[in-house]
Design a protein around this motif. Structure first.
Motif, mmCIF file in Angstrom:
data_model
loop_
_atom_site.group_PDB
_atom_site.id
_atom_site.type_symbol
_atom_site.label_atom_id
_atom_site.label_comp_id
_atom_site.label_asym_id
_atom_site.label_seq_id
_atom_site.Cartn_x
_atom_site.Cartn_y
_atom_site.Cartn_z
ATOM 1 N N GLU A 3 61.921 60.417 21.602
ATOM 2 C CA GLU A 3 62.123 61.309 22.754
ATOM 3 C C GLU A 3 61.163 62.497 22.703
ATOM 4 O O GLU A 3 60.597 62.887 23.726
ATOM 5 N N ALA A 4 60.992 63.061 21.537
ATOM 6 C CA ALA A 4 60.084 64.204 21.384
ATOM 7 C C ALA A 4 58.645 63.776 21.682
ATOM 8 O O ALA A 4 57.898 64.506 22.340
ATOM 9 N N ASP A 6 57.664 61.354 23.673
ATOM 10 C CA ASP A 6 57.548 61.180 25.127
ATOM 11 C C ASP A 6 57.464 62.522 25.839
ATOM 12 O O ASP A 6 56.682 62.682 26.780
ATOM 13 N N LEU A 7 58.256 63.468 25.398
ATOM 14 C CA LEU A 7 58.253 64.792 26.014
ATOM 15 C C LEU A 7 56.900 65.477 25.832
ATOM 16 O O LEU A 7 56.358 66.057 26.774
ATOM 17 N N LEU A 8 56.356 65.395 24.644
ATOM 18 C CA LEU A 8 55.050 66.016 24.383
ATOM 19 C C LEU A 8 53.929 65.334 25.171
ATOM 20 O O LEU A 8 53.011 65.995 25.647
ATOM 21 N N ARG A 9 54.026 64.039 25.331
ATOM 22 C CA ARG A 9 53.010 63.317 26.106
ATOM 23 C C ARG A 9 53.032 63.748 27.575
ATOM 24 O O ARG A 9 52.006 63.726 28.241
ATOM 25 N N ASP A 10 54.210 64.119 28.059
ATOM 26 C CA ASP A 10 54.334 64.580 29.449
ATOM 27 C C ASP A 10 53.607 65.898 29.685
ATOM 28 O O ASP A 10 53.384 66.290 30.818
ATOM 29 N N HIS A 11 53.245 66.586 28.616
ATOM 30 C CA HIS A 11 52.563 67.879 28.730
ATOM 31 C C HIS A 11 51.048 67.759 28.577
ATOM 32 O O HIS A 11 50.370 68.740 28.264
ATOM 33 N N ARG A 62 67.783 55.886 23.182
ATOM 34 C CA ARG A 62 67.272 57.172 22.687
ATOM 35 C C ARG A 62 66.055 57.001 21.781
ATOM 36 O O ARG A 62 65.502 57.979 21.303
#
Length: 142
Positions: A3-4, A6-11, A62
């Motif tokens: 999850e982390a 994926d979240l960082l890739r979104d940035h 998750r």
């Protein structure tokens, strides 16, 4: 950790920067798949009354690695029958006014959605309804 990532890739971060940040967060103890899996088991089994199957699906969604999920699930007591019956008892009270077949169908469905297998769900639903629906005595007028 999935999850982390994926979240960082979104940035719009570079892949090496994402991996560096993940390594740093992991070294600081901010990211731990085993702790997350243990928390999901606790919440799923103790708070939500879920069975192993739904808990395992939640961990997969998750992004918990399969070997971590399997190890944490192996530590879960094999008490699906007891947890299913406990959940069924809480729901059976609200179904006392329904005919037995309808109540059994609804209760079995609720148990199945929480990850209990067919036989476990049916046994728990029947037992809980037996406790709630006592045989009537006397004449009943409709």
């Amino acid at each position: 950790m999935s999850e982390a990532r994926d979240l960082l890739r979104d940035h719009d971060l570079e892949l090496d920067e994402v991996e560096r940040l993940l390594a740093r967060f992991q070294s600081l103890g901010y990211l731990d798949d085993t702790l997350l899996a243990e928390q999901l088991v606790h919440v799923g089994s103790d708070r939500k009354g879920q069975g192993r199957r739904v808990i395992a699906q939640t961990m997969t969604k998750r992004g918990i690695p399969r070997e971590v999920a399997d190890a944490v699930l192996a530590e879960l007591p094999d008490d699906d029958d007891e947890r299913a019956l406990e959940f069924a008892r809480t729901k059976a009270k609200s179904m006392a006014s329904l005919d037995r077949d309808t109540a059994l169908r609804r209760l079995t469905g609720q148990l199945a959605r929480r990850g209990y297998g067919g036989a476990v769900a049916m046994t728990a639903a029947r037992a809980a309804l037996d406790e709630v629906q006592k045989p009537s005595t006397g004449v009943r007028f409709r």
